[in-house]
Design an enzyme around this catalytic site. Sequence first.
Site: not given
Length: 672
Positions: A201, A236, A292
């Site tokens: 990306e 990250h 989740r």
Amino acid sequence: MMFDTILIANRGEIACRIIRTARRMGIRSIAVFSEADRSAAHVALADAAVAIGPAAARDSYLDGARIIAAAREAGAQAIHPGYGFLSENAAFAEACTAAGLIFIGPPAAAIRAMGSKSAAKSLMERAGVPLVPGYHGTDQAPDRLAAHAASIGYPVLIKASAGGGGKGMRIVTAPADFAAALDLAKGEARAAFGDDQILIEKYLTRPRHIEIQVFADTHGNVVSLFERDCSIQRRHQKIIEEAPAPLISDDQRFTMGEAACAAARAIDYVGAGTVEFIAEGGDFHFMEMNTRLQVEHPVTELITGLDLVEWQFRVAAGEALPLTQNEIERTGHAIEIRLYAEDPLRDFAPSTGTIHHLRLPEPSAHIRIDAGVRQGDAVSIHYDPMIAKLIAWDHDRASAIRHLARALAALEIDGVRTNLPVLRRIIGHPDFAAADLDTGFIARHEPILLAPAAPASPAVIAAAAHRWLHDLPRHAAPSDPHSPWTLKSAWRLNGPAYQDVTFDDGTAQFAIRIHPAAAGQLTIDHAGASTTAAIAVLPDDRLAITIDHLTTTLTALRHTDPAQHDHIVIFADGARHALRIVDPFAGTGTAHAASGLVTTPMPGRVIAVGVAPGDTVAAGDLLVTVEAMKVQFRITAPRGGVVTALSCAVGDLVEDGAELAVIEPAPRPITG
């Protein structure tokens, strides 16, 4: 009908958190544990526990068959996967159903739909949700991926298609770095998720990470529980989260919430889920959906007053959502920090060891603590290094920040390195107070956030001196207990009593002379000046040090590190000071960097060795790759030369600081 017994297929903090809700609802909880976790906190907290295998996660917490067998053995009707491990494993969800067990999570089809980031982005694109420019295809040939990166334009972000949590993710700023970053991302993806497919990306330079908590039931109801800002990250991976997201307009909040609910409806979602967006300016782009419960769910619970684990139980039992969208309200502001066992000065590399001392702040109406370890527990290389989460709430953001700052100042931990100093500095930073947030916050403020600790204050030195004197054996020679010459009490034959000691805090040495005075008093000579301190001993290793009418309350401990160095550890005003006791007869030692000795900066498992004895290497060449807690670290040559020794092989477990290789200068050619 609500089940009466659940098995929790997880460990640590999330297992403890699920157990607490189960207990409140009258549901019996069964824990599972590996050999490394036999005495873990979640095992002690559960109603019963079942052993499921060796320490390595792939042989225990990732072994679905063993977990299902444990559930049947313990009489559980349902399995809660927590987060991580098998929580987003569609095959495990199907296996639970096949075994007659309720999987407390979404249907396997929904997990599969969002389990591949590439497929999820294609689905969102068809649904009209905006995406970040990128490549999400199945052609994984390295040259084709490099071509796509070039067409997107650098910088680009390589991401594991199957995973999350920062695993298998690399920022690449130039074409020359793409191949190495791709190898690392694929290697981490294989290790963490068993799938090395990646996507690429465009990397946004000042993005914010905004996510929407959604919930759905089997009756067709889908709601949004508002948004969270998770922009403060390292490698990250989130370390600070808050709700609601500051500086987000109501229009943008509504639009993102609608998009998140649409994403859930598109895949017939059931249960708790999080739709993650990346936002810059007034635009937002879909990143992924986590099928989740999220680590950061407590901030949503505190602003809504809801228990999301209870909602998971009720939805899994077939009940409708307890509230409609119009009935869900939010009050105040909540901020969560994640305390990790890691070394910020080594690029946040994981830190292992035994937690010798742990003092958490007291829970209150404004402070919540979710912890999975206790004092005396070990942090190993096998699992995620998170120790605890502290969550602060108040009616406004500024007040929540103040409560969190006080809680962090009261937190004390020793035995492993942690990110606590960085967390304290982030919370106290003016840009954080102003909500000037983006995912590059830590990198942009690194000189401040990673600055050396302040030098020890006179109160800290006085506390260390008192503890050092207190711990001295009364006699150096116990065989002659009546001789004044063997007393270790600062006694002198013809002069005032004193004792000399030198402390080293890592930045400076303090050579001090201690003069014990009346009970509870010391005079300390240092650098040509004298300081008199009045000392009151409090319970739990606490001291009250009064200097010049100012009293400081602190904690004073003593321990020996793995290198057999004695330390006095002082916790004062939220800071940790480790003062090594300098042995005047020990050699000064020499740094080994210039000698060509290559050591590992963290404990872990050797997963690749790129050289052999006799190889010639240049500075920066890859020598060894070490994996610790699912993160891979490349260890490179500190200088050019010849590899004269290699002390590791693939599969070896190495301790922090272990020798890996030796690089000597290449021999000069003989000229005649």
